[in-house]
Design a protein around this motif. Sequence first.
Motif, short mmCIF file in Angstrom:
data_model
loop_
_atom_site.label_atom_id
_atom_site.label_comp_id
_atom_site.label_asym_id
_atom_site.label_seq_id
_atom_site.Cartn_x
_atom_site.Cartn_y
_atom_site.Cartn_z
N ILE A 80 0.86 -1.18 0.00
CA ILE A 80 0.00 0.00 0.00
C ILE A 80 0.90 1.24 0.00
CG2 ILE A 80 -1.76 1.31 1.26
CD1 ILE A 80 -2.85 -1.33 2.32
N LEU A 81 0.70 2.10 -0.99
CA LEU A 81 1.46 3.35 -1.10
C LEU A 81 0.62 4.44 -0.43
CD1 LEU A 81 2.36 2.85 -4.86
CD2 LEU A 81 3.74 2.19 -2.87
N ALA A 82 1.19 5.09 0.56
CA ALA A 82 0.42 6.06 1.33
C ALA A 82 1.07 7.43 1.27
CB ALA A 82 0.33 5.60 2.79
N SER A 83 0.23 8.46 1.32
CA SER A 83 0.76 9.82 1.25
C SER A 83 -0.31 10.80 1.69
CB SER A 83 1.16 10.17 -0.19
OG SER A 83 0.03 10.00 -1.03
N TYR A 84 0.13 11.95 2.12
CA TYR A 84 -0.76 13.10 2.23
C TYR A 84 -0.88 13.64 0.80
CZ TYR A 84 -2.96 17.13 4.27
OH TYR A 84 -3.87 18.07 4.61
N SER A 142 -2.05 -10.86 -7.69
CA SER A 142 -0.91 -10.51 -6.82
C SER A 142 0.36 -10.42 -7.65
CB SER A 142 -0.74 -11.59 -5.75
OG SER A 142 -1.87 -11.63 -4.93
N PRO A 143 1.30 -9.60 -7.25
CA PRO A 143 1.25 -8.71 -6.09
C PRO A 143 0.46 -7.45 -6.41
CG PRO A 143 3.36 -8.52 -7.21
CD PRO A 143 2.59 -9.56 -7.95
N ARG A 144 -0.41 -7.06 -5.47
CA ARG A 144 -1.22 -5.85 -5.71
C ARG A 144 -0.49 -4.62 -5.18
NH1 ARG A 144 -7.01 -7.28 -3.04
NH2 ARG A 144 -5.64 -7.44 -1.22
N LEU A 145 -0.55 -3.55 -5.96
CA LEU A 145 -0.10 -2.23 -5.50
C LEU A 145 -1.36 -1.38 -5.41
CD1 LEU A 145 3.00 -1.45 -7.76
CD2 LEU A 145 3.03 -1.92 -5.32
N MET A 146 -1.52 -0.69 -4.30
CA MET A 146 -2.71 0.16 -4.11
C MET A 146 -2.26 1.44 -3.41
SD MET A 146 -4.98 -3.00 -2.64
CE MET A 146 -3.52 -3.78 -1.97
N ASN A 147 -3.09 2.47 -3.43
CA ASN A 147 -2.68 3.67 -2.69
C ASN A 147 -3.82 4.27 -1.90
OD1 ASN A 147 -3.81 5.32 -5.07
ND2 ASN A 147 -2.99 6.94 -3.75
N THR A 148 -3.41 5.02 -0.88
CA THR A 148 -4.39 5.68 0.00
C THR A 148 -3.83 7.00 0.50
OG1 THR A 148 -5.71 5.44 2.03
CG2 THR A 148 -3.51 4.50 2.10
N HIS A 149 -4.74 7.91 0.83
CA HIS A 149 -4.35 9.15 1.52
C HIS A 149 -4.69 9.08 3.01
CE1 HIS A 149 -3.00 11.19 -1.99
NE2 HIS A 149 -4.18 11.49 -2.50
N MET A 150 -5.16 7.93 3.47
CA MET A 150 -5.53 7.83 4.89
C MET A 150 -4.28 7.82 5.78
SD MET A 150 -8.68 7.88 5.23
CE MET A 150 -9.38 8.50 3.69
N VAL A 169 3.67 -1.22 3.70
CA VAL A 169 3.18 0.12 3.45
C VAL A 169 4.38 1.02 3.16
CG1 VAL A 169 1.95 2.09 4.44
CG2 VAL A 169 1.24 -0.22 5.06
N VAL A 170 4.29 1.82 2.11
CA VAL A 170 5.34 2.80 1.79
C VAL A 170 4.71 4.19 1.88
CG1 VAL A 170 7.01 3.62 0.08
CG2 VAL A 170 6.43 1.17 0.18
N TYR A 171 5.34 5.06 2.64
CA TYR A 171 4.82 6.42 2.82
C TYR A 171 5.78 7.43 2.24
CZ TYR A 171 2.79 10.49 5.27
OH TYR A 171 2.19 11.68 5.57
#
Length: 339
Positions: A80-84, A142-150, A169-171
Amino acid sequence: MAAIATKWTSGPVPFTDVDDGTVPKRPAKEEFGSLVAALPRKNQAGLELRLYQGFWLPDHWVAGTVVFQRRFVPRADDVILASYPKCGTTWLKALAFATMTRDAYPAPAQHPLLRLNPHDCIPFLDEIFADGQEAKLERLPSPRLMNTHMPHTLLPESVTGADVAGCKVVYVCRDPKDMVVSLWHFLRRRQPDLPFAELFEHVCDGAVAVGPIWDHVLSYWRASLARPDRVLFLRYEDLLLDTGKHVRRLAEFMGRPFSPAEEGAGAVEAVVELCSFEKMKGLEVNKKGSAGAYHAMPRDSFFRKGVAGDWVNHMTPEMATRLDEVVRDKFRGTGLAAP
Ligand SMILES: Nc1ncnc2c1ncn2[C@@H]1O[C@H](COP(=O)(O)OS(=O)(=O)O)[C@@H](OP(=O)(O)O)[C@H]1O
Protein backbone atom coordinates in the motif's frame (compact mmCIF):
# COMPACT_ATOMS: atom_id res chain seq x y z
CA MET A 1 -10.07 -14.26 -11.17
CA ALA A 2 -10.97 -15.78 -14.53
CA ALA A 3 -11.92 -12.46 -16.10
CA ILE A 4 -8.43 -10.94 -15.81
CA ALA A 5 -6.69 -10.26 -19.09
CA THR A 6 -4.35 -13.20 -19.68
CA LYS A 7 -1.54 -11.25 -21.38
CA TRP A 8 -0.15 -10.28 -17.96
CA THR A 9 2.28 -12.84 -16.65
CA SER A 10 4.30 -11.07 -13.99
CA GLY A 11 4.30 -7.98 -11.83
CA PRO A 12 1.29 -5.88 -10.93
CA VAL A 13 -1.38 -5.47 -13.58
CA PRO A 14 -2.56 -1.95 -14.49
CA PHE A 15 -5.85 -1.53 -12.67
CA THR A 16 -7.63 -0.19 -15.75
CA ASP A 17 -6.70 -3.41 -17.60
CA VAL A 18 -8.55 -5.55 -15.06
CA ASP A 19 -11.88 -6.59 -16.49
CA ASP A 20 -14.53 -5.64 -13.92
CA GLY A 21 -17.20 -7.67 -15.71
CA THR A 22 -20.32 -7.44 -13.64
CA VAL A 23 -18.75 -6.53 -10.31
CA PRO A 24 -21.68 -5.23 -8.26
CA LYS A 25 -21.30 -1.74 -6.79
CA ARG A 26 -22.67 -0.75 -3.43
CA PRO A 27 -21.70 2.82 -2.58
CA ALA A 28 -20.50 2.83 1.03
CA LYS A 29 -22.74 5.77 1.87
CA GLU A 30 -25.83 3.59 1.44
CA GLU A 31 -24.59 1.48 4.33
CA PHE A 32 -22.85 3.99 6.61
CA GLY A 33 -24.57 7.27 5.70
CA SER A 34 -26.07 7.76 9.17
CA LEU A 35 -22.67 7.27 10.84
CA VAL A 36 -21.24 9.97 8.56
CA ALA A 37 -24.14 12.36 9.18
CA ALA A 38 -23.49 12.26 12.94
CA LEU A 39 -19.86 13.42 12.62
CA PRO A 40 -18.66 17.03 13.16
CA ARG A 41 -18.62 18.91 9.85
CA LYS A 42 -16.79 21.85 8.24
CA ASN A 43 -16.79 23.38 4.80
CA GLN A 44 -13.24 24.36 3.82
CA ALA A 45 -11.87 25.50 0.47
CA GLY A 46 -14.96 24.19 -1.31
CA LEU A 47 -14.79 20.75 0.32
CA GLU A 48 -17.22 19.29 2.84
CA LEU A 49 -15.12 17.72 5.61
CA ARG A 50 -16.03 15.38 8.47
CA LEU A 51 -13.98 14.79 11.60
CA TYR A 52 -13.42 11.04 11.77
CA GLN A 53 -11.03 9.46 14.28
CA GLY A 54 -9.03 12.68 14.63
CA PHE A 55 -8.75 13.58 10.93
CA TRP A 56 -10.78 15.86 8.64
CA LEU A 57 -11.82 13.55 5.81
CA PRO A 58 -13.66 14.65 2.69
CA ASP A 59 -17.29 13.77 3.39
CA HIS A 60 -17.49 11.40 0.42
CA TRP A 61 -14.56 9.28 1.69
CA VAL A 62 -15.76 8.65 5.24
CA ALA A 63 -18.21 5.80 4.65
CA GLY A 64 -15.71 4.13 2.31
CA THR A 65 -13.06 4.41 5.02
CA VAL A 66 -15.35 2.54 7.40
CA VAL A 67 -15.76 -0.23 4.81
CA PHE A 68 -11.97 -0.24 4.20
CA GLN A 69 -11.33 -0.54 7.94
CA ARG A 70 -13.86 -3.31 8.48
CA ARG A 71 -13.60 -5.40 5.35
CA PHE A 72 -10.23 -5.04 3.68
CA VAL A 73 -8.41 -8.37 3.52
CA PRO A 74 -4.73 -7.80 2.77
CA ARG A 75 -2.59 -10.34 0.97
CA ALA A 76 0.93 -10.94 2.29
CA ASP A 77 2.51 -9.52 -0.86
CA ASP A 78 0.29 -6.42 -1.11
CA VAL A 79 2.02 -3.06 -0.99
CA ILE A 80 0.00 0.00 0.00
CA LEU A 81 1.46 3.35 -1.10
CA ALA A 82 0.42 6.06 1.33
CA SER A 83 0.76 9.82 1.25
CA TYR A 84 -0.76 13.10 2.23
CA PRO A 85 -2.19 14.59 -1.00
CA LYS A 86 0.29 16.55 -3.17
CA CYS A 87 3.35 15.06 -1.47
CA GLY A 88 4.59 12.75 -4.23
CA THR A 89 1.78 10.21 -4.69
CA THR A 90 1.89 10.16 -8.49
CA TRP A 91 5.68 9.79 -8.55
CA LEU A 92 5.70 7.06 -5.90
CA LYS A 93 2.97 5.19 -7.80
CA ALA A 94 5.00 5.37 -11.00
CA LEU A 95 8.26 4.31 -9.29
CA ALA A 96 6.66 1.40 -7.45
CA PHE A 97 4.78 0.21 -10.54
CA ALA A 98 7.84 0.49 -12.79
CA THR A 99 9.99 -1.31 -10.21
CA MET A 100 7.56 -4.16 -9.74
CA THR A 101 6.87 -4.65 -13.46
CA ARG A 102 10.45 -4.41 -14.70
CA ASP A 103 10.66 -8.12 -15.59
CA ALA A 104 7.47 -7.96 -17.61
CA TYR A 105 8.77 -5.17 -19.86
CA PRO A 106 12.38 -5.75 -20.77
CA ALA A 107 11.66 -3.51 -23.78
CA PRO A 108 10.84 -0.21 -22.05
CA ALA A 109 8.99 1.09 -25.12
CA GLN A 110 6.12 -1.30 -24.27
CA HIS A 111 5.75 -0.18 -20.68
CA PRO A 112 2.15 0.60 -19.58
CA LEU A 113 3.32 3.86 -17.97
CA LEU A 114 3.85 5.18 -21.49
CA ARG A 115 0.16 4.77 -22.29
CA LEU A 116 -1.42 5.08 -18.82
CA ASN A 117 -1.26 7.70 -16.08
CA PRO A 118 0.15 6.25 -12.81
CA HIS A 119 -3.29 6.75 -11.23
CA ASP A 120 -4.78 4.50 -13.93
CA CYS A 121 -2.26 1.77 -13.09
CA ILE A 122 -2.74 1.63 -9.32
CA PRO A 123 -6.15 1.69 -7.60
CA PHE A 124 -6.85 4.56 -5.23
CA LEU A 125 -8.45 2.82 -2.26
CA ASP A 126 -10.22 5.85 -0.81
CA GLU A 127 -12.30 6.31 -3.97
CA ILE A 128 -12.66 2.57 -4.62
CA PHE A 129 -14.21 1.99 -1.21
CA ALA A 130 -16.32 5.15 -1.36
CA ASP A 131 -17.78 3.97 -4.69
CA GLY A 132 -18.39 0.42 -3.45
CA GLN A 133 -16.03 -1.03 -6.07
CA GLU A 134 -13.94 -3.12 -3.68
CA ALA A 135 -14.92 -6.36 -5.44
CA LYS A 136 -12.69 -5.21 -8.29
CA LEU A 137 -9.70 -5.30 -5.94
CA GLU A 138 -10.28 -9.03 -5.53
CA ARG A 139 -9.83 -9.43 -9.26
CA LEU A 140 -6.44 -7.77 -9.21
CA PRO A 141 -3.74 -10.47 -9.35
CA SER A 142 -0.91 -10.51 -6.82
CA PRO A 143 1.25 -8.71 -6.09
CA ARG A 144 -1.22 -5.85 -5.71
CA LEU A 145 -0.10 -2.23 -5.50
CA MET A 146 -2.71 0.16 -4.11
CA ASN A 147 -2.68 3.67 -2.69
CA THR A 148 -4.39 5.68 0.00
CA HIS A 149 -4.35 9.15 1.52
CA MET A 150 -5.53 7.83 4.89
CA PRO A 151 -3.26 8.31 7.93
CA HIS A 152 -1.70 5.16 9.37
CA THR A 153 -4.02 5.23 12.38
CA LEU A 154 -7.05 4.95 10.09
CA LEU A 155 -5.73 1.99 8.10
CA PRO A 156 -7.52 -1.29 8.78
CA GLU A 157 -6.44 -3.37 11.75
CA SER A 158 -5.94 -6.17 9.21
CA VAL A 159 -3.04 -4.12 7.80
CA THR A 160 -1.55 -2.47 10.90
CA GLY A 161 -2.40 -4.79 13.78
CA ALA A 162 0.51 -6.15 15.83
CA ASP A 163 -0.86 -9.70 15.72
CA VAL A 164 -1.84 -9.91 12.06
CA ALA A 165 0.16 -10.89 9.00
CA GLY A 166 -0.76 -7.53 7.40
CA CYS A 167 1.11 -6.22 4.37
CA LYS A 168 3.74 -3.62 3.53
CA VAL A 169 3.18 0.12 3.45
CA VAL A 170 5.34 2.80 1.79
CA TYR A 171 4.82 6.42 2.82
CA VAL A 172 6.07 9.55 1.13
CA CYS A 173 6.06 12.94 2.86
CA ARG A 174 7.01 16.43 1.68
CA ASP A 175 7.77 19.87 3.09
CA PRO A 176 4.27 21.07 4.07
CA LYS A 177 5.03 24.50 2.57
CA ASP A 178 5.48 22.96 -0.88
CA MET A 179 2.46 20.74 -0.26
CA VAL A 180 0.22 23.80 0.32
CA VAL A 181 1.49 25.45 -2.86
CA SER A 182 0.94 22.27 -4.87
CA LEU A 183 -2.51 21.77 -3.37
CA TRP A 184 -3.51 25.36 -4.12
CA HIS A 185 -2.56 25.02 -7.79
CA PHE A 186 -4.42 21.70 -7.95
CA LEU A 187 -7.60 23.04 -6.31
CA ARG A 188 -7.51 26.13 -8.51
CA ARG A 189 -8.15 23.93 -11.52
CA ARG A 190 -11.67 23.65 -10.10
CA GLN A 191 -11.90 26.84 -8.05
CA PRO A 192 -9.94 29.51 -9.95
CA ASP A 193 -10.70 32.18 -7.34
CA LEU A 194 -9.54 30.23 -4.25
CA PRO A 195 -7.28 32.64 -2.30
CA PHE A 196 -3.89 31.15 -1.34
CA ALA A 197 -4.12 32.81 2.08
CA GLU A 198 -7.41 31.06 2.81
CA LEU A 199 -6.03 27.59 2.06
CA PHE A 200 -2.88 28.41 4.04
CA GLU A 201 -4.99 29.25 7.11
CA HIS A 202 -6.86 25.95 6.89
CA VAL A 203 -3.57 24.03 6.65
CA CYS A 204 -2.18 25.86 9.71
CA ASP A 205 -5.41 25.13 11.61
CA GLY A 206 -5.20 21.46 10.67
CA ALA A 207 -8.70 21.57 9.20
CA VAL A 208 -7.92 20.58 5.64
CA ALA A 209 -8.59 17.33 3.76
CA VAL A 210 -6.98 14.39 5.66
CA GLY A 211 -5.39 16.92 8.00
CA PRO A 212 -3.84 17.82 10.29
CA ILE A 213 -0.83 17.17 8.07
CA TRP A 214 1.58 16.86 11.04
CA ASP A 215 -0.51 14.10 12.62
CA HIS A 216 -0.69 12.36 9.24
CA VAL A 217 3.11 12.40 8.84
CA LEU A 218 3.72 11.41 12.46
CA SER A 219 1.33 8.46 12.20
CA TYR A 220 3.57 6.89 9.52
CA TRP A 221 6.82 8.05 11.13
CA ARG A 222 5.92 6.27 14.36
CA ALA A 223 4.76 3.16 12.49
CA SER A 224 8.03 3.08 10.53
CA LEU A 225 10.02 3.20 13.78
CA ALA A 226 7.90 0.49 15.38
CA ARG A 227 7.82 -1.80 12.31
CA PRO A 228 10.59 -0.93 9.85
CA ASP A 229 9.98 -4.26 8.11
CA ARG A 230 6.39 -3.22 7.42
CA VAL A 231 6.50 0.56 6.90
CA LEU A 232 9.02 2.40 4.70
CA PHE A 233 9.16 6.17 5.24
CA LEU A 234 10.36 8.30 2.30
CA ARG A 235 10.68 12.02 1.64
CA TYR A 236 9.93 13.74 -1.66
CA GLU A 237 13.01 15.94 -1.27
CA ASP A 238 15.28 12.89 -0.80
CA LEU A 239 13.79 11.33 -3.92
CA LEU A 240 14.66 14.48 -5.84
CA LEU A 241 18.24 14.45 -4.54
CA ASP A 242 19.01 10.83 -5.41
CA THR A 243 16.10 8.98 -7.00
CA GLY A 244 18.13 5.85 -7.78
CA LYS A 245 19.18 5.37 -4.17
CA HIS A 246 15.56 5.39 -3.01
CA VAL A 247 14.36 3.21 -5.89
CA ARG A 248 16.84 0.60 -4.65
CA ARG A 249 15.45 0.93 -1.11
CA LEU A 250 11.92 0.71 -2.42
CA ALA A 251 12.70 -2.40 -4.48
CA GLU A 252 14.40 -4.09 -1.56
CA PHE A 253 11.55 -3.22 0.78
CA MET A 254 8.95 -4.55 -1.67
CA GLY A 255 10.89 -7.83 -1.87
CA ARG A 256 12.21 -7.27 -5.41
CA PRO A 257 15.82 -6.06 -4.99
CA PHE A 258 17.81 -5.26 -8.12
CA SER A 259 20.27 -8.06 -8.88
CA PRO A 260 23.93 -7.34 -9.73
CA ALA A 261 23.09 -8.24 -13.34
CA GLU A 262 20.23 -5.71 -13.37
CA GLU A 263 22.47 -3.09 -11.77
CA GLY A 264 25.03 -3.73 -14.47
CA ALA A 265 22.40 -3.42 -17.17
CA GLY A 266 21.17 -0.05 -15.86
CA ALA A 267 17.76 -1.27 -14.65
CA VAL A 268 17.62 1.26 -11.79
CA GLU A 269 18.40 4.15 -14.12
CA ALA A 270 15.72 2.89 -16.53
CA VAL A 271 13.07 3.06 -13.78
CA VAL A 272 14.26 6.52 -12.70
CA GLU A 273 14.17 7.78 -16.29
CA LEU A 274 10.75 6.31 -17.10
CA CYS A 275 9.24 7.95 -14.00
CA SER A 276 11.08 11.25 -14.20
CA PHE A 277 9.00 14.41 -14.05
CA GLU A 278 10.07 15.53 -17.53
CA LYS A 279 9.31 12.14 -19.08
CA MET A 280 5.89 11.77 -17.41
CA LYS A 281 4.82 15.35 -18.04
CA GLY A 282 5.78 15.05 -21.71
CA LEU A 283 3.74 11.91 -22.42
CA GLU A 284 0.64 12.39 -24.56
CA VAL A 285 -1.44 10.37 -22.08
CA ASN A 286 -0.62 12.85 -19.33
CA LYS A 287 -1.56 15.88 -21.39
CA LYS A 288 -5.22 15.03 -21.95
CA GLY A 289 -8.26 13.46 -20.31
CA SER A 290 -8.78 12.72 -16.64
CA ALA A 291 -7.19 10.09 -14.45
CA GLY A 292 -8.81 6.90 -13.17
CA ALA A 293 -10.23 7.26 -9.70
CA TYR A 294 -9.34 10.94 -9.72
CA HIS A 295 -11.94 11.18 -12.49
CA ALA A 296 -12.77 14.79 -12.01
CA MET A 297 -9.17 15.96 -12.32
CA PRO A 298 -7.33 16.39 -15.62
CA ARG A 299 -4.23 14.20 -15.97
CA ASP A 300 -1.96 17.17 -16.59
CA SER A 301 -2.86 18.59 -13.14
CA PHE A 302 -0.64 15.92 -11.51
CA PHE A 303 2.50 17.28 -13.21
CA ARG A 304 3.06 20.96 -12.45
CA LYS A 305 6.65 21.88 -11.51
CA GLY A 306 8.06 18.91 -9.62
CA VAL A 307 10.64 20.81 -7.55
CA ALA A 308 11.44 21.53 -3.89
CA GLY A 309 11.18 25.07 -2.57
CA ASP A 310 8.55 26.58 -4.86
CA TRP A 311 6.93 27.95 -1.69
CA VAL A 312 9.24 30.98 -1.89
CA ASN A 313 7.20 32.16 -4.88
CA HIS A 314 3.88 32.01 -3.00
CA MET A 315 4.42 32.73 0.70
CA THR A 316 5.71 35.64 2.67
CA PRO A 317 8.67 34.84 4.97
CA GLU A 318 6.25 35.32 7.90
CA MET A 319 3.88 32.68 6.53
CA ALA A 320 6.74 30.24 6.00
CA THR A 321 8.05 30.78 9.54
CA ARG A 322 4.57 30.31 10.98
CA LEU A 323 3.96 26.95 9.26
CA ASP A 324 7.52 25.77 9.99
CA GLU A 325 7.03 26.60 13.67
CA VAL A 326 3.73 24.74 13.91
CA VAL A 327 5.31 21.66 12.32
CA ARG A 328 8.55 21.92 14.34
CA ASP A 329 6.52 22.15 17.53
CA LYS A 330 4.47 19.06 16.63
CA PHE A 331 7.57 17.05 15.59
CA ARG A 332 9.58 17.98 18.70
CA GLY A 333 10.76 14.88 20.58
CA THR A 334 9.65 12.46 17.86
CA GLY A 335 13.05 12.11 16.18
CA LEU A 336 11.57 13.32 12.89
CA ALA A 337 13.44 16.29 11.43
CA ALA A 338 11.16 19.17 10.51
CA PRO A 339 11.68 20.73 7.06
N1 LIG B 1 7.58 12.19 -11.65
C1 LIG B 1 7.55 13.19 -10.79
N2 LIG B 1 8.68 13.67 -10.25
C2 LIG B 1 8.67 14.69 -9.37
N3 LIG B 1 7.54 15.31 -8.96
C3 LIG B 1 6.38 14.87 -9.48
C4 LIG B 1 6.32 13.80 -10.39
N4 LIG B 1 5.02 13.59 -10.72
C5 LIG B 1 4.31 14.50 -10.06
N5 LIG B 1 5.12 15.28 -9.31
C6 LIG B 1 4.73 16.41 -8.47
O1 LIG B 1 4.05 15.93 -7.31
C7 LIG B 1 3.03 16.88 -6.95
C8 LIG B 1 1.67 16.22 -7.02
O2 LIG B 1 1.52 15.50 -5.83
P1 LIG B 1 0.74 14.12 -5.77
O3 LIG B 1 1.19 13.26 -6.86
O4 LIG B 1 0.89 13.63 -4.38
O5 LIG B 1 -0.76 14.58 -6.02
S1 LIG B 1 -2.05 13.69 -5.70
O6 LIG B 1 -2.13 13.58 -4.23
O7 LIG B 1 -1.91 12.39 -6.36
O8 LIG B 1 -3.18 14.48 -6.23
C9 LIG B 1 3.14 18.02 -7.93
O9 LIG B 1 4.03 18.95 -7.33
P2 LIG B 1 4.06 20.49 -7.71
O10 LIG B 1 4.73 20.57 -9.05
O11 LIG B 1 4.88 21.16 -6.65
O12 LIG B 1 2.66 21.01 -7.74
C10 LIG B 1 3.74 17.33 -9.13
O13 LIG B 1 4.34 18.20 -10.05
